[in-house]
Write an enzyme that holds these catalytic residues in place. Sequence first.
Site, PDB file in Angstrom:
ATOM      1  N   VAL A 151       0.276  13.872   7.051  1.00 29.79           N
ATOM      2  CA  VAL A 151      -1.099  14.000   7.546  1.00 29.79           C
ATOM      3  C   VAL A 151      -2.038  14.282   6.364  1.00 29.79           C
ATOM      4  CG1 VAL A 151      -2.649  15.478   8.911  1.00 29.79           C
ATOM      5  CG2 VAL A 151      -0.515  14.656   9.912  1.00 29.79           C
ATOM      6  N   ASN A 167       0.820  -1.213   0.000  1.00 31.90           N
ATOM      7  CA  ASN A 167       0.000   0.000   0.000  1.00 31.90           C
ATOM      8  C   ASN A 167       0.853   1.263   0.000  1.00 31.90           C
ATOM      9  OD1 ASN A 167      -2.594  -0.906  -0.278  1.00 31.90           O
ATOM     10  ND2 ASN A 167      -2.853  -1.291   1.913  1.00 31.90           N
ATOM     11  N   ASP A 170      -0.998   3.828   5.933  1.00 33.77           N
ATOM     12  CA  ASP A 170      -0.048   3.582   4.837  1.00 33.77           C
ATOM     13  C   ASP A 170       0.103   4.824   3.955  1.00 33.77           C
ATOM     14  OD1 ASP A 170       0.275   0.942   5.677  1.00 33.77           O
ATOM     15  OD2 ASP A 170      -1.415   0.254   4.466  1.00 33.77           O
ATOM     16  N   ASN A 225       0.574   4.610  15.961  1.00 33.92           N
ATOM     17  CA  ASN A 225      -0.577   5.388  16.409  1.00 33.92           C
ATOM     18  C   ASN A 225      -0.512   5.420  17.944  1.00 33.92           C
ATOM     19  OD1 ASN A 225      -1.671   2.936  17.283  1.00 33.92           O
ATOM     20  ND2 ASN A 225      -2.773   2.628  15.367  1.00 33.92           N
ATOM     21  N   GLY A 238      -5.364   9.534  14.308  1.00 36.64           N
ATOM     22  CA  GLY A 238      -6.626   9.485  13.565  1.00 36.64           C
ATOM     23  C   GLY A 238      -7.139  10.870  13.214  1.00 36.64           C
TER      24      GLY A 238
HETATM   25  N1  LIG Z   1     -11.099  10.098  10.978  1.00 36.46           N
HETATM   26  C1  LIG Z   1     -10.121  10.755  10.374  1.00 36.46           C
HETATM   27  N2  LIG Z   1     -10.294  12.022   9.912  1.00 36.46           N
HETATM   28  C2  LIG Z   1      -9.304  12.701   9.299  1.00 36.46           C
HETATM   29  N3  LIG Z   1      -8.083  12.184   9.071  1.00 36.46           N
HETATM   30  C3  LIG Z   1      -7.846  10.931   9.496  1.00 36.46           C
HETATM   31  C4  LIG Z   1      -8.845  10.131  10.158  1.00 36.46           C
HETATM   32  N4  LIG Z   1      -8.317   8.913  10.435  1.00 36.46           N
HETATM   33  C5  LIG Z   1      -7.054   8.955   9.961  1.00 36.46           C
HETATM   34  N5  LIG Z   1      -6.758  10.147   9.411  1.00 36.46           N
HETATM   35  C6  LIG Z   1      -5.492  10.589   8.820  1.00 36.46           C
HETATM   36  O1  LIG Z   1      -4.623   9.492   8.609  1.00 36.46           O
HETATM   37  C7  LIG Z   1      -3.489   9.549   9.501  1.00 36.46           C
HETATM   38  C8  LIG Z   1      -3.172   8.167  10.022  1.00 36.46           C
HETATM   39  O2  LIG Z   1      -4.317   7.642  10.649  1.00 36.46           O
HETATM   40  P1  LIG Z   1      -4.301   6.745  11.962  1.00 36.46           P
HETATM   41  O3  LIG Z   1      -3.757   7.513  13.100  1.00 36.46           O
HETATM   42  O4  LIG Z   1      -5.685   6.216  12.102  1.00 36.46           O
HETATM   43  O5  LIG Z   1      -3.257   5.633  11.549  1.00 36.46           O
HETATM   44  P2  LIG Z   1      -3.245   4.078  11.833  1.00 36.46           P
HETATM   45  O6  LIG Z   1      -3.916   3.805  13.142  1.00 36.46           O
HETATM   46  O7  LIG Z   1      -1.854   3.635  11.650  1.00 36.46           O
HETATM   47  O8  LIG Z   1      -4.152   3.555  10.645  1.00 36.46           O
HETATM   48  P3  LIG Z   1      -4.138   2.147   9.887  1.00 36.46           P
HETATM   49  O9  LIG Z   1      -5.340   1.432  10.434  1.00 36.46           O
HETATM   50  O10 LIG Z   1      -4.310   2.539   8.456  1.00 36.46           O
HETATM   51  O11 LIG Z   1      -2.836   1.460  10.190  1.00 36.46           O
HETATM   52  C9  LIG Z   1      -3.899  10.546  10.581  1.00 36.46           C
HETATM   53  O12 LIG Z   1      -2.749  11.176  11.134  1.00 36.46           O
HETATM   54  C10 LIG Z   1      -4.773  11.525   9.796  1.00 36.46           C
HETATM   55  O13 LIG Z   1      -3.980  12.404   9.026  1.00 36.46           O
HETATM   56 MG   LIG Z   2      -1.099   1.756  11.202  1.00 36.89          MG
END
Ligand SMILES: Nc1ncnc2c1ncn2[C@@H]1O[C@H](COP(=O)(O)OP(=O)(O)OP(=O)(O)O)[C@@H](O)[C@H]1O
Ligand SMILES: [Mg+2]
Length: 309
Positions: free
Chosen positions: A279, A43, A255, A186, A225
């Site tokens: 971001v 991805n 990703d 995260n 998120g």
């Molecule tokens: N609900 C949301 N609204 C706006 N932006 C979001 C949202 N969820 C994720 N993002 C964007 O994507 C970035 C990464 O998301 P997140 O923190 O959920 O990563 P993750 O938990 O590693 O996700 P993944 O499940 O894809 O591994 C966030 O920093 C933000 O920029």
């Molecule tokens: Mg992740």
Amino acid sequence: MANIVTITLNPALDKSITVPELVPEKKLRALSAKVEPGGGGINISRALKKLGVASEAIILSGGYTGKTLEALLSKEQVAFTAIETEGDTRENFVVFDEDKKLQYRFGMPGERVSDQELGLLMQAIGNFAHADYVVVSGSLPPGTSIAVFHQIAIIAQQLNAKLIVDTSGDGLKAAVKEGLYLIKPNLRELASLVGKEWIDMADVIVTARQVIAAGACKAMAVSMGADGAMLITATEHYKAAAPQAPVLSTVGAGDSMVAGMLAALTKGWGWEQVLQYGVAAGSAATLHKGTELCSLSDTERIFAEIKKN
Ligand SMILES: Nc1ncnc2c1ncn2[C@@H]1O[C@H](COP(=O)(O)OP(=O)(O)OP(=O)(O)O)[C@@H](O)[C@H]1O
Ligand SMILES: [Mg+2]
């Protein structure tokens, strides 16, 4: 242009369908269906391609699902090196409930990978003599030892490449022992890394600095998120808010964010802009339904918005 190699140890064929409503017992007719290549590193390579940055995806691939995955990657013009495995590439399944606008994600475990197959994968990584960044993302196949991170770290060091890892649990704990360039946990993953249940946003910088001081990584992007993300190094720290837009699917957000940061790094940008572009790409991925990753136009537009704030 920097050379980027992504590694996917546990790839998947991602199938997603949209149904009018998810209800038990009834035969549900899909309104639309999509099959895509998936898995962390894959991805990231696909998102990089969308952002106009080339990379090579090194993947393990087996069976007819593996062949389909390879064909789909070729169609998207994502360069890849596939190490053939005896076990079939796993499949993942996403169902979008159109009525409730809810998404259900089902993951299949994947098959075991032999030591010989892993050895061939290591060789393939070592062949990329011009790699500037080696990126490992996603889960490990069942039964694969977390020692793979040590093996990959040695190869990255020999290649003089910066190692970036995005994974969770014991894999992340093992990876940070190698002294990485960048990690993107995260909040939950960061908490688990330091042996806690949860970390408040207010404690992120202090916690990240402790991890950095212990030699785990040079920089850490902590994604939160809808709250955006923070980037912390030993001497700098930045925060970038995510835009407030309707979120259709968060699949691939992490990703896409890593791809955005890599795209910015290859341009030679500083950490603040690396975070902002990451971001922007992560949030760009949430604007579309299903497994769709960031588009260049959405990423650029959101990046411009973030820079203004
Ligand atoms: N609900 C949301 N609204 C706006 N932006 C979001 C949202 N969820 C994720 N993002 C964007 O994507 C970035 C990464 O998301 P997140 O923190 O959920 O990563 P993750 O938990 O590693 O996700 P993944 O499940 O894809 O591994 C966030 O920093 C933000 O920029
Ligand atoms: Mg992740």
